[in-house]
Write a protein that holds these residues in place. Sequence first.
Motif, PDB file in Angstrom:
ATOM      1  N   GLY A  49      30.849  26.306  26.987  1.00  0.00           N
ATOM      2  CA  GLY A  49      31.768  26.081  26.547  1.00  0.00           C
ATOM      3  C   GLY A  49      32.660  27.087  26.377  1.00  0.00           C
ATOM      4  O   GLY A  49      34.102  27.349  25.617  1.00  0.00           O
ATOM      5  N   ALA A  50      31.890  28.265  26.482  1.00  0.00           N
ATOM      6  CA  ALA A  50      32.803  29.383  26.686  1.00  0.00           C
ATOM      7  C   ALA A  50      33.992  29.308  27.846  1.00  0.00           C
ATOM      8  O   ALA A  50      33.818  29.392  28.772  1.00  0.00           O
ATOM      9  CB  ALA A  50      31.654  30.744  25.920  1.00  0.00           C
ATOM     10  N   GLU A  51      34.916  30.466  27.586  1.00  0.00           N
ATOM     11  CA  GLU A  51      35.891  30.091  28.259  1.00  0.00           C
ATOM     12  C   GLU A  51      35.365  32.164  28.745  1.00  0.00           C
ATOM     13  O   GLU A  51      35.459  32.883  28.344  1.00  0.00           O
ATOM     14  CB  GLU A  51      36.648  30.754  27.891  1.00  0.00           C
ATOM     15  CG  GLU A  51      38.538  31.227  29.113  1.00  0.00           C
ATOM     16  CD  GLU A  51      39.720  30.750  28.267  1.00  0.00           C
ATOM     17  OE1 GLU A  51      40.712  31.401  28.999  1.00  0.00           O
ATOM     18  OE2 GLU A  51      40.169  30.235  27.134  1.00  0.00           O
ATOM     19  N   TRP A  52      35.989  32.106  30.438  1.00  0.00           N
ATOM     20  CA  TRP A  52      35.535  33.349  31.075  1.00  0.00           C
ATOM     21  C   TRP A  52      36.568  34.019  30.691  1.00  0.00           C
ATOM     22  O   TRP A  52      37.559  33.467  31.586  1.00  0.00           O
ATOM     23  CB  TRP A  52      34.814  33.190  32.553  1.00  0.00           C
ATOM     24  CG  TRP A  52      35.118  34.207  33.458  1.00  0.00           C
ATOM     25  CD1 TRP A  52      36.189  34.438  34.241  1.00  0.00           C
ATOM     26  CD2 TRP A  52      34.149  34.949  33.235  1.00  0.00           C
ATOM     27  NE1 TRP A  52      35.965  35.910  35.033  1.00  0.00           N
ATOM     28  CE2 TRP A  52      33.887  36.073  34.221  1.00  0.00           C
ATOM     29  CE3 TRP A  52      32.893  35.839  32.534  1.00  0.00           C
ATOM     30  CZ2 TRP A  52      33.513  37.344  34.461  1.00  0.00           C
ATOM     31  CZ3 TRP A  52      32.003  37.187  32.886  1.00  0.00           C
ATOM     32  CH2 TRP A  52      32.562  37.405  33.399  1.00  0.00           C
ATOM     33  N   ALA A  53      36.940  35.274  31.299  1.00  0.00           N
ATOM     34  CA  ALA A  53      37.527  36.805  31.347  1.00  0.00           C
ATOM     35  C   ALA A  53      37.036  37.378  32.670  1.00  0.00           C
ATOM     36  O   ALA A  53      36.292  37.884  32.185  1.00  0.00           O
ATOM     37  CB  ALA A  53      37.878  37.421  29.766  1.00  0.00           C
ATOM     38  N   GLY A  54      38.387  37.230  33.170  1.00  0.00           N
ATOM     39  CA  GLY A  54      37.997  38.371  33.974  1.00  0.00           C
ATOM     40  C   GLY A  54      38.401  40.065  34.116  1.00  0.00           C
ATOM     41  O   GLY A  54      37.460  41.335  34.481  1.00  0.00           O
ATOM     42  N   SER A  55      38.027  41.029  32.629  1.00  0.00           N
ATOM     43  CA  SER A  55      38.517  41.742  32.496  1.00  0.00           C
ATOM     44  C   SER A  55      38.443  41.515  30.699  1.00  0.00           C
ATOM     45  O   SER A  55      38.685  41.071  29.863  1.00  0.00           O
ATOM     46  CB  SER A  55      39.797  41.892  33.179  1.00  0.00           C
ATOM     47  OG  SER A  55      41.043  41.936  32.418  1.00  0.00           O
ATOM     48  N   PRO A  56      38.190  43.597  30.637  1.00  0.00           N
ATOM     49  CA  PRO A  56      38.556  43.325  29.252  1.00  0.00           C
ATOM     50  C   PRO A  56      40.118  43.404  28.458  1.00  0.00           C
ATOM     51  O   PRO A  56      40.637  42.651  27.567  1.00  0.00           O
ATOM     52  CB  PRO A  56      38.208  45.188  29.127  1.00  0.00           C
ATOM     53  CG  PRO A  56      37.442  45.212  29.628  1.00  0.00           C
ATOM     54  CD  PRO A  56      37.689  44.258  30.756  1.00  0.00           C
ATOM     55  N   ARG A  57      40.690  43.837  29.611  1.00  0.00           N
ATOM     56  CA  ARG A  57      42.139  43.234  29.306  1.00  0.00           C
ATOM     57  C   ARG A  57      42.484  41.907  29.039  1.00  0.00           C
ATOM     58  O   ARG A  57      43.261  41.642  27.984  1.00  0.00           O
ATOM     59  CB  ARG A  57      42.764  43.712  29.915  1.00  0.00           C
ATOM     60  CG  ARG A  57      44.339  43.492  30.342  1.00  0.00           C
ATOM     61  CD  ARG A  57      45.528  43.399  31.301  1.00  0.00           C
ATOM     62  NE  ARG A  57      45.444  44.781  32.060  1.00  0.00           N
ATOM     63  CZ  ARG A  57      45.905  45.853  32.272  1.00  0.00           C
ATOM     64  NH1 ARG A  57      47.716  45.176  31.546  1.00  0.00           N
ATOM     65  NH2 ARG A  57      46.659  47.144  32.760  1.00  0.00           N
ATOM     66  N   GLU A  58      41.848  40.923  29.824  1.00  0.00           N
ATOM     67  CA  GLU A  58      42.190  39.183  29.227  1.00  0.00           C
ATOM     68  C   GLU A  58      41.969  38.636  28.276  1.00  0.00           C
ATOM     69  O   GLU A  58      42.311  38.787  27.367  1.00  0.00           O
ATOM     70  CB  GLU A  58      41.373  38.838  30.817  1.00  0.00           C
ATOM     71  CG  GLU A  58      41.633  37.192  30.724  1.00  0.00           C
ATOM     72  CD  GLU A  58      41.055  36.382  31.843  1.00  0.00           C
ATOM     73  OE1 GLU A  58      41.250  34.781  31.672  1.00  0.00           O
ATOM     74  OE2 GLU A  58      41.470  36.835  33.168  1.00  0.00           O
ATOM     75  N   VAL A  59      40.635  39.186  27.963  1.00  0.00           N
ATOM     76  CA  VAL A  59      39.854  39.495  26.587  1.00  0.00           C
ATOM     77  C   VAL A  59      41.253  39.720  25.630  1.00  0.00           C
ATOM     78  O   VAL A  59      41.462  39.394  24.105  1.00  0.00           O
ATOM     79  CB  VAL A  59      38.131  40.473  26.233  1.00  0.00           C
ATOM     80  CG1 VAL A  59      37.471  39.941  25.094  1.00  0.00           C
ATOM     81  CG2 VAL A  59      37.083  39.407  27.874  1.00  0.00           C
ATOM     82  N   ALA A  60      41.154  40.907  25.586  1.00  0.00           N
ATOM     83  CA  ALA A  60      42.436  41.590  24.242  1.00  0.00           C
ATOM     84  C   ALA A  60      43.852  40.618  24.527  1.00  0.00           C
ATOM     85  O   ALA A  60      44.238  40.904  23.087  1.00  0.00           O
ATOM     86  CB  ALA A  60      42.782  43.300  25.043  1.00  0.00           C
ATOM     87  N   GLN A  61      43.711  40.505  25.501  1.00  0.00           N
ATOM     88  CA  GLN A  61      45.077  39.451  25.429  1.00  0.00           C
ATOM     89  C   GLN A  61      44.547  37.909  25.007  1.00  0.00           C
ATOM     90  O   GLN A  61      45.518  37.134  24.240  1.00  0.00           O
ATOM     91  CB  GLN A  61      45.722  38.784  26.176  1.00  0.00           C
ATOM     92  CG  GLN A  61      46.117  40.364  27.656  1.00  0.00           C
ATOM     93  CD  GLN A  61      46.701  40.046  28.351  1.00  0.00           C
ATOM     94  OE1 GLN A  61      46.319  39.293  29.607  1.00  0.00           O
ATOM     95  NE2 GLN A  61      46.961  41.337  28.823  1.00  0.00           N
ATOM     96  N   LYS A  62      43.505  37.678  25.159  1.00  0.00           N
ATOM     97  CA  LYS A  62      43.476  36.369  24.056  1.00  0.00           C
ATOM     98  C   LYS A  62      42.436  36.137  23.007  1.00  0.00           C
ATOM     99  O   LYS A  62      42.557  34.801  21.966  1.00  0.00           O
ATOM    100  CB  LYS A  62      42.133  34.884  25.438  1.00  0.00           C
ATOM    101  CG  LYS A  62      42.758  35.193  26.447  1.00  0.00           C
ATOM    102  CD  LYS A  62      42.495  34.524  27.247  1.00  0.00           C
ATOM    103  CE  LYS A  62      42.962  33.832  29.197  1.00  0.00           C
ATOM    104  NZ  LYS A  62      42.688  33.395  29.563  1.00  0.00           N
TER     105      LYS A  62
END
Length: 292
Positions: A49-62
């Motif tokens: 159920g985890a959501e994948w992020a394509g970069s640290p930037r995307e993690v930071a935005q979510k």
Amino acid sequence: MLTKENTVIGFIGTGVMGNSMAGHLLRAGFPLVVYTRTKEKALGLIEQGAEWAGSPREVAQKANVIITIVGYPNDVEEVYLGNEGLITNGRENTYLIDMTTSTPTLAEKLHGAAKAKQMHAIDAPVSGGDIGAKEARLSIMAGGEREAFDAVKPILQILGPNVIYQGKAGAGQHTKMCNQIVIASTMIGVAESMVYANKAGLDPEKVLATISSGAAGSWSLSNLAPRMINGDFEPGFYIKHFIKDMNIALAEAEKMGMEAPGLALARSLYGELANDGEENGGTQAIYKYWKE
């Protein structure tokens, strides 16, 4: 107050320990966004159920609480301060928790950079290896501002019951160096003891059952000596990462004008193993120094 309703946790680094740690957070009911350089290592979490992020930037935005546990200080710096980094692209009031064993100096740098952007950075390295990560029994040593630590402590306690605030930024990393200094000399003793038992014609398992409950008892003896006896040298903690830690500790000791002969000896022996191709083995592979 951080709750499951207002918190999205980002997790970067799903290796030997990170995968288990992220899984505990997911099963605790927190929304989880994961990123790691090799997506295949996160597939199990994504299936849960985890959501994948394509970069640290995307993690930071979510995410508004982000945990990192990566390999080396240069990896940490890139993840936080690179063009795609968490601090570079993060939002105000985000809590950044670096659980990598890194340098106290870098922890202080990240704290300052985060504070300038009204974010909260905490250095929180861990001890307990793959077993502690799997069983949520990690010891966590934290540095940073007390208020920020108190806010994220309930989340950290999902990963281990022993979560202790050590002081200002960098204090968590300094505490981890104390931990690694103890382990460095202890691992030499554990390996020598098991080799001695063999050469004396004893049953190493019986020896271990006796001495592990006495004055010689330690986590390393109870958890890693059995792996030595069974020829299991798979990494709970990589030799290459332990060498990195010992190098940091030796450099910090030198800055303080302190001699650390036990640590220096362990660094030398592990260095020989790494040169012989054992850098991706577990720290218990020091047993091979005597056996081979």
